[in-house]
Motif scaffolding. Structure first.
Motif, mmCIF file in Angstrom:
data_model
loop_
_atom_site.group_PDB
_atom_site.id
_atom_site.type_symbol
_atom_site.label_atom_id
_atom_site.label_comp_id
_atom_site.label_asym_id
_atom_site.label_seq_id
_atom_site.Cartn_x
_atom_site.Cartn_y
_atom_site.Cartn_z
ATOM 1 N N VAL A 32 9.613 10.861 1.310
ATOM 2 C CA VAL A 32 9.009 9.532 1.399
ATOM 3 C C VAL A 32 7.944 9.352 0.314
ATOM 4 O O VAL A 32 7.083 10.202 0.120
ATOM 5 C CB VAL A 32 8.383 9.316 2.793
ATOM 6 N N MET A 33 8.030 8.225 -0.365
ATOM 7 C CA MET A 33 7.067 7.838 -1.388
ATOM 8 C C MET A 33 5.989 6.978 -0.739
ATOM 9 O O MET A 33 6.288 6.146 0.124
ATOM 10 C CB MET A 33 7.799 7.021 -2.460
ATOM 11 N N ILE A 34 4.740 7.188 -1.170
ATOM 12 C CA ILE A 34 3.620 6.393 -0.668
ATOM 13 C C ILE A 34 2.974 5.685 -1.861
ATOM 14 O O ILE A 34 2.701 6.312 -2.881
ATOM 15 C CB ILE A 34 2.561 7.285 0.012
ATOM 16 N N VAL A 35 2.749 4.386 -1.709
ATOM 17 C CA VAL A 35 1.983 3.639 -2.711
ATOM 18 C C VAL A 35 0.808 3.021 -1.950
ATOM 19 O O VAL A 35 0.988 2.106 -1.150
ATOM 20 C CB VAL A 35 2.831 2.569 -3.425
ATOM 21 N N GLU A 36 -0.370 3.595 -2.173
ATOM 22 C CA GLU A 36 -1.583 3.233 -1.425
ATOM 23 C C GLU A 36 -2.786 3.532 -2.307
ATOM 24 O O GLU A 36 -2.911 4.646 -2.811
ATOM 25 C CB GLU A 36 -1.636 4.038 -0.131
ATOM 26 N N ASP A 37 -3.673 2.545 -2.493
ATOM 27 C CA ASP A 37 -4.814 2.741 -3.374
ATOM 28 C C ASP A 37 -6.047 3.325 -2.685
ATOM 29 O O ASP A 37 -6.965 3.776 -3.358
ATOM 30 C CB ASP A 37 -5.175 1.442 -4.103
ATOM 31 N N GLU A 38 -6.073 3.348 -1.377
ATOM 32 C CA GLU A 38 -7.198 3.941 -0.647
ATOM 33 C C GLU A 38 -6.865 5.393 -0.343
ATOM 34 O O GLU A 38 -5.964 5.687 0.454
ATOM 35 C CB GLU A 38 -7.455 3.173 0.654
ATOM 36 N N ALA A 39 -7.601 6.315 -0.964
ATOM 37 C CA ALA A 39 -7.288 7.743 -0.850
ATOM 38 C C ALA A 39 -7.259 8.231 0.600
ATOM 39 O O ALA A 39 -6.368 8.995 0.977
ATOM 40 C CB ALA A 39 -8.287 8.558 -1.664
ATOM 41 N N LEU A 40 -8.202 7.793 1.419
ATOM 42 C CA LEU A 40 -8.230 8.255 2.808
ATOM 43 C C LEU A 40 -7.018 7.761 3.591
ATOM 44 O O LEU A 40 -6.461 8.494 4.414
ATOM 45 C CB LEU A 40 -9.522 7.829 3.499
ATOM 46 N N VAL A 41 -6.607 6.535 3.338
ATOM 47 C CA VAL A 41 -5.420 5.994 4.005
ATOM 48 C C VAL A 41 -4.183 6.756 3.540
ATOM 49 O O VAL A 41 -3.331 7.132 4.346
ATOM 50 C CB VAL A 41 -5.272 4.481 3.752
ATOM 51 N N ALA A 42 -4.087 7.009 2.241
ATOM 52 C CA ALA A 42 -2.945 7.764 1.716
ATOM 53 C C ALA A 42 -2.876 9.148 2.343
ATOM 54 O O ALA A 42 -1.801 9.601 2.745
ATOM 55 C CB ALA A 42 -3.035 7.867 0.188
ATOM 56 N N MET A 43 -4.021 9.822 2.460
ATOM 57 C CA MET A 43 -4.037 11.156 3.078
ATOM 58 C C MET A 43 -3.626 11.089 4.546
ATOM 59 O O MET A 43 -2.910 11.965 5.033
ATOM 60 C CB MET A 43 -5.410 11.802 2.936
ATOM 61 N N MET A 44 -4.062 10.051 5.248
ATOM 62 C CA MET A 44 -3.685 9.892 6.651
ATOM 63 C C MET A 44 -2.167 9.712 6.775
ATOM 64 O O MET A 44 -1.526 10.331 7.628
ATOM 65 C CB MET A 44 -4.404 8.683 7.255
ATOM 66 N N VAL A 45 -1.583 8.881 5.913
ATOM 67 C CA VAL A 45 -0.142 8.657 5.939
ATOM 68 C C VAL A 45 0.591 9.953 5.582
ATOM 69 O O VAL A 45 1.588 10.312 6.224
ATOM 70 C CB VAL A 45 0.271 7.488 5.019
ATOM 71 N N LEU A 82 9.314 6.424 -10.432
ATOM 72 C CA LEU A 82 10.663 6.021 -10.028
ATOM 73 C C LEU A 82 11.640 6.069 -11.204
ATOM 74 O O LEU A 82 12.817 6.362 -11.028
ATOM 75 C CB LEU A 82 10.657 4.623 -9.416
ATOM 76 N N ARG A 83 11.148 5.784 -12.384
ATOM 77 C CA ARG A 83 11.994 5.816 -13.577
ATOM 78 C C ARG A 83 12.406 7.244 -13.924
ATOM 79 O O ARG A 83 13.508 7.476 -14.411
ATOM 80 C CB ARG A 83 11.243 5.173 -14.743
ATOM 81 N N ASP A 84 11.524 8.204 -13.665
ATOM 82 C CA ASP A 84 11.731 9.573 -14.143
ATOM 83 C C ASP A 84 12.147 10.587 -13.084
ATOM 84 O O ASP A 84 12.334 11.756 -13.414
ATOM 85 C CB ASP A 84 10.444 10.076 -14.821
ATOM 86 N N HIS A 85 12.268 10.190 -11.820
ATOM 87 C CA HIS A 85 12.571 11.136 -10.739
ATOM 88 C C HIS A 85 13.698 10.600 -9.850
ATOM 89 O O HIS A 85 13.950 9.401 -9.823
ATOM 90 C CB HIS A 85 11.330 11.375 -9.881
ATOM 91 N N PRO A 86 14.337 11.492 -9.096
ATOM 92 C CA PRO A 86 15.360 11.040 -8.141
ATOM 93 C C PRO A 86 14.734 10.103 -7.109
ATOM 94 O O PRO A 86 13.564 10.264 -6.747
ATOM 95 C CB PRO A 86 15.842 12.333 -7.476
ATOM 96 N N SER A 87 15.517 9.152 -6.654
ATOM 97 C CA SER A 87 15.017 8.198 -5.664
ATOM 98 C C SER A 87 14.605 8.902 -4.383
ATOM 99 O O SER A 87 15.281 9.832 -3.933
ATOM 100 C CB SER A 87 16.104 7.176 -5.324
ATOM 101 N N PRO A 88 13.502 8.445 -3.767
ATOM 102 C CA PRO A 88 13.125 8.988 -2.465
ATOM 103 C C PRO A 88 14.060 8.441 -1.387
ATOM 104 O O PRO A 88 14.890 7.559 -1.663
ATOM 105 C CB PRO A 88 11.697 8.469 -2.280
ATOM 106 N N ASP A 89 13.929 8.954 -0.169
ATOM 107 C CA ASP A 89 14.727 8.448 0.953
ATOM 108 C C ASP A 89 14.121 7.190 1.558
ATOM 109 O O ASP A 89 14.798 6.443 2.262
ATOM 110 C CB ASP A 89 14.848 9.520 2.044
ATOM 111 N N GLY A 90 12.843 6.976 1.313
ATOM 112 C CA GLY A 90 12.147 5.815 1.845
ATOM 113 C C GLY A 90 10.772 5.724 1.233
ATOM 114 O O GLY A 90 10.342 6.615 0.495
ATOM 115 N N ALA A 91 10.063 4.630 1.543
ATOM 116 C CA ALA A 91 8.732 4.439 0.974
ATOM 117 C C ALA A 91 7.860 3.614 1.905
ATOM 118 O O ALA A 91 8.352 2.748 2.639
ATOM 119 C CB ALA A 91 8.836 3.754 -0.385
ATOM 120 N N VAL A 92 6.560 3.907 1.840
ATOM 121 C CA VAL A 92 5.535 3.135 2.539
ATOM 122 C C VAL A 92 4.683 2.497 1.445
ATOM 123 O O VAL A 92 4.064 3.204 0.645
ATOM 124 C CB VAL A 92 4.673 4.028 3.450
ATOM 125 N N LEU A 93 4.676 1.171 1.399
ATOM 126 C CA LEU A 93 4.023 0.437 0.309
ATOM 127 C C LEU A 93 2.896 -0.431 0.823
ATOM 128 O O LEU A 93 3.127 -1.373 1.595
ATOM 129 C CB LEU A 93 5.049 -0.471 -0.395
#
Length: 117
Positions: free
Chosen positions: A6-19, A44-55
């Motif tokens: 799973v890919m995470i796109v989150e700008d708040e470090a604490l929230v990202a760590m919690m997820v 995403l351009r340079d790596h295999p696609s994840p199975d899902g993402a939280v954006l």
């Protein structure tokens, strides 16, 4: 069930760590965690696609929709997360929106869909 990457796109470090912690507790692998839209797109351009993402919808004042569009093109399921009640823009009405703080049960349901994909 397979381990979901799973890919995470989150700008708040604490929230990202919690997820990340919640995903780890669910047996997932964090494919990548990004605090900027440009970094997520480059990955995403340079790596295999994840199975899902939280954006997170709003990444430092920039909307995450370019990442969502790229994931959609790659056939990757994703959910939006927001603390502001922002509704996704046109074209993303069917995407699940998780309210922040993210509920572990709601995240687990989303991850189960990622695994089934």
């Amino acid at each position: 069930m397979k381990t979901a990457r799973v890919m995470i796109v989150e700008d708040e470090a604490l929230v990202a760590m919690m997820v990340e912690d919640m995903l780890g507790d669910m047996g997932c692998e964090v494919a990548g965690s990004f605090g900027a839209v440009s970094a997520a797109l480059a990955w995403l351009r340079d790596h295999p696609s994840p199975d899902g993402a939280v954006l997170d919808v709003n990444i430092g004042g920039e909307m995450v929709f370019p990442v969502a569009e790229r994931l959609r093109e790659q056939g990757v399921p994703f959910v939006f997360a927001t603390g502001y009640g922002d509704l996704p823009r046109a074209g993303f009405e069917s995407v699940q929106v998780l309210a922040k703080p993210i509920n572990a049960g709601a995240l687990r349901l989303a991850v189960d869909r990622f695994r089934m994909g």
